[in-house]
Design an enzyme around this catalytic site. Structure first.
Site, PDB file in Angstrom:
ATOM      1  N   ILE A  99       0.995  -1.052  -0.052  1.00  0.00           N
ATOM      2  CA  ILE A  99       0.247  -0.078   0.090  1.00  0.00           C
ATOM      3  C   ILE A  99       0.944   1.201  -0.087  1.00  0.00           C
ATOM      4  CG2 ILE A  99      -1.777   1.336   1.386  1.00  0.00           C
ATOM      5  CD1 ILE A  99      -2.793  -1.213   2.329  1.00  0.00           C
ATOM      6  N   CYS A 100       0.663   2.088  -0.947  1.00  0.00           N
ATOM      7  CA  CYS A 100       1.416   3.400  -0.977  1.00  0.00           C
ATOM      8  C   CYS A 100       2.861   2.909  -0.938  1.00  0.00           C
ATOM      9  CB  CYS A 100       0.866   4.252   0.234  1.00  0.00           C
ATOM     10  SG  CYS A 100       1.339   6.089  -0.034  1.00  0.00           S
ATOM     11  N   THR A 101       3.603   3.807  -0.266  1.00  0.00           N
ATOM     12  CA  THR A 101       5.034   3.587  -0.344  1.00  0.00           C
ATOM     13  C   THR A 101       5.671   2.324   0.295  1.00  0.00           C
ATOM     14  OG1 THR A 101       5.186   4.749   1.782  1.00  0.00           O
ATOM     15  CG2 THR A 101       5.640   6.125  -0.211  1.00  0.00           C
TER      16      THR A 101
END
Length: 316
Positions: A99-101
């Site tokens: 998720i995301c970074t």
């Protein structure tokens, strides 16, 4: 039962951590039974998560037993990755989600080598710089590459988790899970993030003067032949060099930059939408709307309604 393990580590983003716990934890089968067993594990018993301190009930040995491992995002991209976590992820046979970074964590563990992946638009160029073997696609909400899934900004993690629920258990279970989370069904993974991304140009590249000229002439309806003539190359040679050094074609580069400029004007000017399309070089309102929607995921009018500052009057 399908076992989902969410990884916690120092510097993890709390929202990213909670998303898979909630989505997979709320998923119910037709008979009312839980669709997933959800556990949170880490390299240490306690982790720092922004303003929070979290106790982690399980250790990394769960990664060898998991069916799916979820890696939430990190707040600081320079946070050192614990070696036990890197090794555990490198050897995990599970399906992997970030998720995301969290994509940076998977990349550091070598799990994105040669794969297409995405992350938050603001971190995409850094992911590409740090891990050149990763094929970074910054324009989409999430990417599925065989058994490795990556998602963009935090809200895209919700989309990815619902997408996985639908793949595992069907549309009805995914719809009921979305309803339980009080959220709409997920957006398609290929939908664009709201910021049109500009791929970083390699240091020392020889197209600097051409890119500067293109930027100054976005308002003109340039053709590939005109661009090649300015660069004193054949169209074929220009296209090859351009792709090698920017990762895209001249016309797609133009489209992205025109849309970037249009986003700025939609947010901050009172020009009508059709006029903005003209100002950034599109030959017709239809061409502008089509390209904008392809790259951003919404229409120019919807983008303006979402992102223009409150109280700014606009003409259309």
């Amino acid at each position: 039962m399908h076992r989902v393990v969410v990884v916690a580590y120092d510097g993890v983003v709390p929202f990213d951590l909670s998303v898979p716990v909630e989505v997979f934890g709320r998923a119910r089968l037709a008979d009312g039974g839980a669709a997933y067993q959800v556990r949170v594990c880490g390299a240490t018993d306690e982790v720092r998560a922004g303003a929070l301190g979290l106790r982690v009930p399980y250790d990394l040995s769960l990664l060898t037993e998991a069916d799916t491992v979820v890696v939430p995002g990190m707040a600081d991209l320079d946070t050192p990755l614990p070696e036990p976590l890197r090794a555990a992820l490198a050897g995990s046979p599970a399906r992997l989600l970030s998720i995301c970074t969290g994509a940076f964590v998977l990349a550091a563990a070598g799990r994105l080598d040669g794969r297409r992946a995405t992350t938050h638009w603001a971190a995409a160029s850094e992911l590409a710089r740090r891990y050149p073997t990763v094929v970074v696609d910054p324009e989409v909400l999430f990417v599925e590459d065989e058994s490795v899934f990556t998602s963009a900004g935090a809200a895209a993690g919700l989309d990815l988790c619902l997408h996985v629920v639908r793949r595992d258990h069907g549309a009805a279970v995914a719809a009921e899970t979305a309803r339980s989370c009080v959220m709409p069904l997920e957006r398609a993974g290929g939908q664009a993030q709201f910021i049109a991304y500009e791929p970083p140009a390699p240091a020392g590249h020889n197209l600097a003067s051409l890119l500067e000229w293109l930027t100054e002439n976005l308002h003109r309806p340039l053709t590939l032949a005109e661009i090649a003539a300015y660069a004193t190359m054949s169209p074929r040679s220009l296209s090859r060099h351009f792709r090698e050094q920017t990762g895209t074609t001249p016309m797609r580069w133009l489209s992205r930059h025109r849309v970037r400029r249009a986003q700025h004007l939609l947010e901050r000017s009172d020009q009508p939408v059709e006029r903005i399309g003209e100002l950034v070089g599109f030959t017709s309102p239809t061409a502008f709307r089509t390209c904008f929607r392809q790259l951003v995921g919404v229409s120019p009018r919807d983008y303006r309604a979402t992102f223009r500052p409150p109280g700014l009057a606009v003409s259309g």
